[in-house]
Design a protein around this motif. Structure first.
Motif, PDB file in Angstrom:
ATOM      1  N   TYR A  64      -4.642  -8.777  -9.687  1.00 36.03           N
ATOM      2  CA  TYR A  64      -4.531  -8.846  -8.234  1.00 36.03           C
ATOM      3  C   TYR A  64      -5.688  -9.670  -7.672  1.00 36.03           C
ATOM      4  CZ  TYR A  64      -4.728  -7.075  -3.401  1.00 36.03           C
ATOM      5  OH  TYR A  64      -4.766  -6.960  -2.040  1.00 36.03           O
ATOM      6  N   GLY A  65      -5.430 -10.385  -6.600  1.00 36.10           N
ATOM      7  CA  GLY A  65      -6.503 -11.046  -5.875  1.00 36.10           C
ATOM      8  C   GLY A  65      -6.487 -12.551  -5.980  1.00 36.10           C
ATOM      9  N   HIS A  79      -3.101 -13.512  -5.274  1.00 40.96           N
ATOM     10  CA  HIS A  79      -1.939 -12.884  -5.891  1.00 40.96           C
ATOM     11  C   HIS A  79      -1.835 -11.468  -5.331  1.00 40.96           C
ATOM     12  CE1 HIS A  79       0.162 -11.331  -9.685  1.00 40.96           C
ATOM     13  NE2 HIS A  79       0.998 -12.173  -9.100  1.00 40.96           N
ATOM     14  N   ASN A  80      -0.719 -11.140  -4.673  1.00 43.38           N
ATOM     15  CA  ASN A  80      -0.628  -9.878  -3.937  1.00 43.38           C
ATOM     16  C   ASN A  80      -0.184  -8.688  -4.783  1.00 43.38           C
ATOM     17  OD1 ASN A  80       2.125 -10.189  -4.210  1.00 43.38           O
ATOM     18  ND2 ASN A  80       2.567 -10.206  -2.024  1.00 43.38           N
ATOM     19  N   GLY A  81      -0.233  -8.832  -6.088  1.00 39.66           N
ATOM     20  CA  GLY A  81       0.117  -7.738  -6.982  1.00 39.66           C
ATOM     21  C   GLY A  81      -0.446  -8.006  -8.359  1.00 39.66           C
ATOM     22  N   VAL A  82       0.128  -7.343  -9.349  1.00 36.81           N
ATOM     23  CA  VAL A  82      -0.224  -7.598 -10.746  1.00 36.81           C
ATOM     24  C   VAL A  82       1.057  -7.963 -11.483  1.00 36.81           C
ATOM     25  CG1 VAL A  82      -2.262  -6.091 -10.767  1.00 36.81           C
ATOM     26  CG2 VAL A  82      -0.035  -5.147 -11.407  1.00 36.81           C
ATOM     27  N   HIS A 162       6.584  -8.494 -11.554  1.00 38.40           N
ATOM     28  CA  HIS A 162       5.557  -8.564 -10.513  1.00 38.40           C
ATOM     29  C   HIS A 162       5.580  -7.215  -9.801  1.00 38.40           C
ATOM     30  CE1 HIS A 162       3.043 -10.197  -7.321  1.00 38.40           C
ATOM     31  NE2 HIS A 162       3.835  -9.534  -6.485  1.00 38.40           N
ATOM     32  N   THR A 164       3.637  -4.872  -6.815  1.00 37.52           N
ATOM     33  CA  THR A 164       2.748  -4.866  -5.655  1.00 37.52           C
ATOM     34  C   THR A 164       2.691  -3.459  -5.070  1.00 37.52           C
ATOM     35  OG1 THR A 164       3.250  -7.176  -5.104  1.00 37.52           O
ATOM     36  CG2 THR A 164       2.395  -5.822  -3.328  1.00 37.52           C
ATOM     37  N   THR A 187      -1.441  -5.370   1.381  1.00 43.39           N
ATOM     38  CA  THR A 187      -1.409  -5.155  -0.062  1.00 43.39           C
ATOM     39  C   THR A 187      -2.721  -4.565  -0.557  1.00 43.39           C
ATOM     40  OG1 THR A 187      -2.150  -7.384  -0.616  1.00 43.39           O
ATOM     41  CG2 THR A 187       0.239  -7.036  -0.415  1.00 43.39           C
ATOM     42  N   ASN A 189      -4.885  -3.391  -4.346  1.00 41.31           N
ATOM     43  CA  ASN A 189      -4.954  -3.611  -5.786  1.00 41.31           C
ATOM     44  C   ASN A 189      -4.279  -2.446  -6.526  1.00 41.31           C
ATOM     45  OD1 ASN A 189      -5.593  -4.071  -8.460  1.00 41.31           O
ATOM     46  ND2 ASN A 189      -7.720  -4.614  -8.054  1.00 41.31           N
TER      47      ASN A 189
END
Length: 194
Positions: A64-65, A79-82, A162, A164, A187, A189
């Motif tokens: 994230y980030g 990046h708004n998620g993992v 993905h 979020t 969002t 983490n």
């Protein structure tokens, strides 16, 4: 003939990238406003185990980030998620029980096939780029229930999930030109709650 096909493919890809960039810019703008409206004091306490990892035994392929990859590949602020790199068709589980706010499809852009679940803990989760959804909008799901299968739909660089996490009070399902309905919100983490 091959050269003509290649040129045509390049034109389609360039248009798709422009369309995705415009969608990404609009989402970033909306989410920036929402982050400013909702303070971090509204967030549930960070602690492990609030959510299950949505894919059993998967490795995280992007954090994230403001990752370098997100800025290069997606040209977005962060990046708004993992992401979890897994083969197409890997079962995806609900990270916790809740209600399906949306089981949607953005086609070849943004999240492709996706599911948004609102949980009782004040958080909402997004599962995107799916090959198949097993739940519908309005259904109640249980923690660990299979809700779909990983894929490579939407704007994706390869097969993965993905994931979020949003502050529920900030989540909107918003129509965005060229993509249809997109979930947007403040969002968080996901690693703070997995």
């Amino acid at each position: 003939e091959t050269k003509n096909r290649e040129d045509n493919y390049k034109k389609i890809l360039t248009e798709l990238e422009k369309q995705q960039q415009a969608i990404g810019d609009e989402i970033d703008s909306i989410e920036d406003v929402l982050r400013a409206q909702f303070g971090s004091t509204e967030l549930p306490k960070k602690r492990p185990g609030v959510f299950l990892t949505p894919i059993d035994g998967a490795r995280m392929s992007q954090a994230y980030g403001a990752t370098k990859f997100a800025q290069k590949a997606y040209k977005s602020k962060f990046h708004n998620g993992v992401d979890y790199g897994v083969p197409i068709g890997t079962p995806v589980m609900a990270a916790d029980g809740g209600v399906v706010l949306m089981a949607g499809n953005n086609g070849r852009v943004q999240y492709g096939r996706y599911i948004v679940i609102k949980h009782a803990n004040g958080l909402t989760t997004l599962y995107a780029l799916l090959s198949k959804q097993s739940v519908k909008t309005g259904e109640t799901v249980e923690r660990g229930q299979i809700i779909g299968y990983s894929g490579n739909t939407g704007y994706s660089t390869g097969p993965h999930l993905h994931f979020t996490v949003y502050l529920s009070s900030s989540v909107k399902l918003q129509a965005i030109g060229g993509a249809g309905v997109i979930p947007v919100g403040y969002t968080i983490n996901p690693e703070d709650y997995l």
